[in-house]
Design a protein around this motif. Structure first.
Motif, PDB file in Angstrom:
ATOM      1  N   ASP A   1      -3.782 -16.132 -21.547  1.00  0.00           N
ATOM      2  CA  ASP A   1      -3.862 -17.432 -20.901  1.00  0.00           C
ATOM      3  C   ASP A   1      -4.614 -18.365 -21.836  1.00  0.00           C
ATOM      4  OD1 ASP A   1      -3.987 -19.478 -18.936  1.00  0.00           O
ATOM      5  OD2 ASP A   1      -5.973 -18.787 -18.347  1.00  0.00           O
ATOM      6  N   HIS A   2      -4.086 -19.555 -22.030  1.00  0.00           N
ATOM      7  CA  HIS A   2      -4.779 -20.563 -22.831  1.00  0.00           C
ATOM      8  C   HIS A   2      -5.783 -21.279 -21.937  1.00  0.00           C
ATOM      9  CE1 HIS A   2      -1.274 -19.865 -25.365  1.00  0.00           C
ATOM     10  NE2 HIS A   2      -2.000 -20.336 -26.355  1.00  0.00           N
ATOM     11  N   ILE A   3      -7.045 -21.283 -22.338  1.00  0.00           N
ATOM     12  CA  ILE A   3      -8.085 -21.955 -21.558  1.00  0.00           C
ATOM     13  C   ILE A   3      -7.771 -23.449 -21.495  1.00  0.00           C
ATOM     14  CG2 ILE A   3     -10.550 -22.484 -21.458  1.00  0.00           C
ATOM     15  CD1 ILE A   3     -10.921 -19.711 -22.936  1.00  0.00           C
ATOM     16  N   LYS A   4      -7.530 -24.068 -22.638  1.00  0.00           N
ATOM     17  CA  LYS A   4      -7.009 -25.439 -22.685  1.00  0.00           C
ATOM     18  C   LYS A   4      -5.521 -25.296 -22.990  1.00  0.00           C
ATOM     19  CE  LYS A   4      -7.364 -29.952 -24.835  1.00  0.00           C
ATOM     20  NZ  LYS A   4      -8.019 -30.771 -25.853  1.00  0.00           N
TER      21      LYS A   4
ATOM     22  N   ASN B   1      -9.673 -19.901 -27.597  1.00  0.00           N
ATOM     23  CA  ASN B   1      -8.988 -20.599 -26.526  1.00  0.00           C
ATOM     24  C   ASN B   1      -8.105 -19.651 -25.701  1.00  0.00           C
ATOM     25  OD1 ASN B   1      -8.330 -23.018 -25.094  1.00  0.00           O
ATOM     26  ND2 ASN B   1      -6.348 -23.016 -26.103  1.00  0.00           N
TER      27      ASN B   1
ATOM     28  N   GLN C   1      -7.699 -16.101 -23.199  1.00  0.00           N
ATOM     29  CA  GLN C   1      -8.356 -15.135 -22.329  1.00  0.00           C
ATOM     30  C   GLN C   1      -7.272 -14.306 -21.662  1.00  0.00           C
ATOM     31  OE1 GLN C   1     -10.499 -17.285 -19.315  1.00  0.00           O
ATOM     32  NE2 GLN C   1      -8.698 -18.356 -18.584  1.00  0.00           N
TER      33      GLN C   1
ATOM     34  N   ASN D   1      -1.763 -16.467 -14.045  1.00  0.00           N
ATOM     35  CA  ASN D   1      -1.461 -17.366 -15.148  1.00  0.00           C
ATOM     36  C   ASN D   1      -0.327 -18.313 -14.755  1.00  0.00           C
ATOM     37  OD1 ASN D   1      -1.423 -18.539 -17.669  1.00  0.00           O
ATOM     38  ND2 ASN D   1      -0.822 -16.701 -18.746  1.00  0.00           N
TER      39      ASN D   1
END
Length: 52
Positions: free
Chosen positions: A22-25, A37, A39, A46
């Motif tokens: 998963d992209h945080i941003k 970035n 996780q 997600n």
């Protein structure tokens, strides 16, 4: 029924819900593909999160 995610064994959760990155941003909002970035997240979580 567990009250929160900490009451269930972590390995049990990952067996049922496959892990994804998963992209945080979100990439759609300019987020990079760098380790800082990313996780792990359950695929369902997600998908629900989308680009928020």
């Amino acid at each position: 029924m567990p009250q929160n995610r900490f009451e269930t064994a972590h390995s049990t959760l990952w067996k049922k819900l496959r892990p994804t990155f998963d992209h945080i941003k979100p990439r759609s909002k300019g987020g990079p593909d760098t380790p800082e970035n990313l996780q792990l997240a359950h695929a369902r979580c997600n998908k629900i999160k989308g680009n928020k």
